[in-house]
Write a protein that holds these residues in place. Sequence first.
Motif, short mmCIF file in Angstrom:
data_model
loop_
_atom_site.label_atom_id
_atom_site.label_comp_id
_atom_site.label_asym_id
_atom_site.label_seq_id
_atom_site.Cartn_x
_atom_site.Cartn_y
_atom_site.Cartn_z
N ALA A 187 0.83 -1.21 0.00
CA ALA A 187 0.00 0.00 0.00
C ALA A 187 0.86 1.25 0.00
CB ALA A 187 -0.93 -0.02 1.22
N LEU A 188 1.94 1.23 0.79
CA LEU A 188 2.85 2.37 0.84
C LEU A 188 3.52 2.59 -0.51
CD1 LEU A 188 4.30 4.56 2.44
CD2 LEU A 188 6.00 2.85 3.11
N LEU A 189 3.95 1.48 -1.13
CA LEU A 189 4.57 1.58 -2.44
C LEU A 189 3.60 2.13 -3.47
CD1 LEU A 189 7.02 1.03 -4.24
CD2 LEU A 189 6.18 -1.30 -4.57
N SER A 190 2.35 1.71 -3.39
CA SER A 190 1.33 2.20 -4.32
C SER A 190 1.11 3.70 -4.15
CB SER A 190 0.01 1.46 -4.11
OG SER A 190 0.15 0.08 -4.39
N ARG A 191 1.08 4.16 -2.88
CA ARG A 191 0.90 5.60 -2.63
C ARG A 191 2.08 6.41 -3.17
NH1 ARG A 191 -1.42 3.80 2.33
NH2 ARG A 191 0.55 4.09 3.46
N ALA A 210 1.82 6.47 -6.90
CA ALA A 210 0.75 7.39 -7.31
C ALA A 210 1.20 8.83 -7.18
CB ALA A 210 -0.49 7.14 -6.45
N LEU A 211 1.95 9.13 -6.09
CA LEU A 211 2.46 10.48 -5.90
C LEU A 211 3.44 10.87 -6.99
CD1 LEU A 211 2.63 13.01 -4.11
CD2 LEU A 211 4.45 11.88 -2.83
N LEU A 212 4.33 9.93 -7.34
CA LEU A 212 5.31 10.20 -8.39
C LEU A 212 4.64 10.39 -9.74
CD1 LEU A 212 8.15 7.68 -7.43
CD2 LEU A 212 8.17 10.17 -7.17
N VAL A 213 3.64 9.55 -10.02
CA VAL A 213 2.90 9.69 -11.28
C VAL A 213 2.18 11.04 -11.33
CG1 VAL A 213 0.97 8.80 -12.63
CG2 VAL A 213 2.64 7.22 -11.67
N GLY A 214 1.55 11.41 -10.20
CA GLY A 214 0.86 12.69 -10.15
C GLY A 214 1.82 13.85 -10.35
N LEU A 215 3.00 13.76 -9.74
CA LEU A 215 4.01 14.80 -9.89
C LEU A 215 4.49 14.90 -11.33
CD1 LEU A 215 5.81 16.91 -8.51
CD2 LEU A 215 7.46 15.10 -8.05
N LEU A 216 4.71 13.74 -11.96
CA LEU A 216 5.15 13.72 -13.35
C LEU A 216 4.09 14.31 -14.27
CD1 LEU A 216 7.21 12.86 -15.48
CD2 LEU A 216 6.15 10.60 -15.51
N VAL A 217 2.83 13.94 -14.02
CA VAL A 217 1.73 14.49 -14.84
C VAL A 217 1.66 16.00 -14.68
CG1 VAL A 217 -0.78 14.57 -15.08
CG2 VAL A 217 0.38 12.37 -14.84
N SER A 218 1.84 16.50 -13.45
CA SER A 218 1.81 17.94 -13.20
C SER A 218 2.93 18.65 -13.95
CB SER A 218 1.92 18.22 -11.71
OG SER A 218 0.84 17.66 -11.00
N ILE A 219 4.13 18.07 -13.91
CA ILE A 219 5.27 18.66 -14.61
C ILE A 219 5.01 18.71 -16.11
CG2 ILE A 219 7.70 18.33 -15.22
CD1 ILE A 219 8.10 17.19 -12.39
N LEU A 220 4.49 17.60 -16.65
CA LEU A 220 4.20 17.54 -18.08
C LEU A 220 3.11 18.53 -18.46
CD1 LEU A 220 4.33 13.68 -18.72
CD2 LEU A 220 6.01 15.40 -19.42
N ALA A 221 2.11 18.68 -17.58
CA ALA A 221 1.03 19.61 -17.86
C ALA A 221 1.53 21.05 -17.90
CB ALA A 221 -0.07 19.47 -16.79
N VAL A 222 2.40 21.40 -16.94
CA VAL A 222 2.97 22.74 -16.92
C VAL A 222 3.83 22.98 -18.16
CG1 VAL A 222 4.58 24.27 -15.73
CG2 VAL A 222 2.91 22.96 -14.42
N ALA A 223 4.66 21.96 -18.50
CA ALA A 223 5.51 22.09 -19.69
C ALA A 223 4.67 22.25 -20.95
CB ALA A 223 6.42 20.86 -19.81
#
Length: 237
Positions: A22-26, A29-42
Motif C-alpha cells: 500500500a505504501l509503495l502504491s501511494r 501514485a504520488l510520483l505519477v501525479g508529480l510527473l503528470v503535473s510537470i508535463l502539464a505545466v511544460a
Amino acid sequence: MAEDMKNIVELRRTAKEVKRSALLSRVLALLVGLLVSILAVAYAISYFYDKFGSFTVKVNKYDMARQGLCLSETPDYNEAISRLSANIVYDMTNISGHDLPENIDKINGSHNGTNYIAYTFYLINAGSDTLSYDGKLVIENVTKNVDEAIRVAIYQNGEKTVYGKTKSNGEGKEGDCDKEFITSNMVMTNRKEGFKPKDRDKYTVVIWLEGNDPDCIDDIIGGTVKFTMQFSIATTT
C-alpha cells in the motif's frame, strides 16, 4: 500449537506485505501525479509560447560582457541587459498599416494595440570602444503560412522601413512595402559603423497582419509566427 504459531507468523508477514504494498502504491501514485503535473505545466508553457509567442530582442552575451553592447527599454539604463521581450498579443486579427498610430515610435517599451505588436527599445554602447554592430530580424517559427500576410515596420532612429514577403507570384514586393524579406525566415539585416561609447540607437518594431494583402485569407486563421531580433558586434576581415 506449532501450526497456530506458523499461521500467526504468516498472517503477520502478509499484513506487513500488504502495508508495504500500500505504501509503495501511494508513493508510485504520488510520483505519477508529480510527473503528470510537470508535463502539464511544460505543455501549457509550450502551448502559450507557440500560440502567443512574443517578439524578442537579444544581444550576444559575449559582446555585452566584452564590449558593453547592451539593451534597454529607455534611453537611460541602470544595468546591462542582453535580452528583452515584448508583451504578448492574443488573437491578433488583420488590420491596415494605414490604421497604425502616427506616434507609434514615440513610446518606450511595449505599447501594443489590439491587433498589432509595437515595441521600442534602445541599443546602447556602454563600453569604452567605438565599434560596429550587425543586426538581423529572423522568423523563429511559423504555421499555416501566416507570414505571407505579415508586415514588419522597423523604425531606426525615426527612419521607417516596412518589410513584407515577396508576392506569392514571385513578382517583387507588395505595394505597401519598402523592402522584401531577404529569405523565407530572414526579414532584414543591417550594419552600423562607428558606434561610439555612450551612443544609443533607438529601434521600434511593429508587427501586424495586413488585411489588404491578397494572401490574407481564411486559410491562415489560427496561424502563428515568432520573431527574434539579434545584435552582435561586427567582425572585420
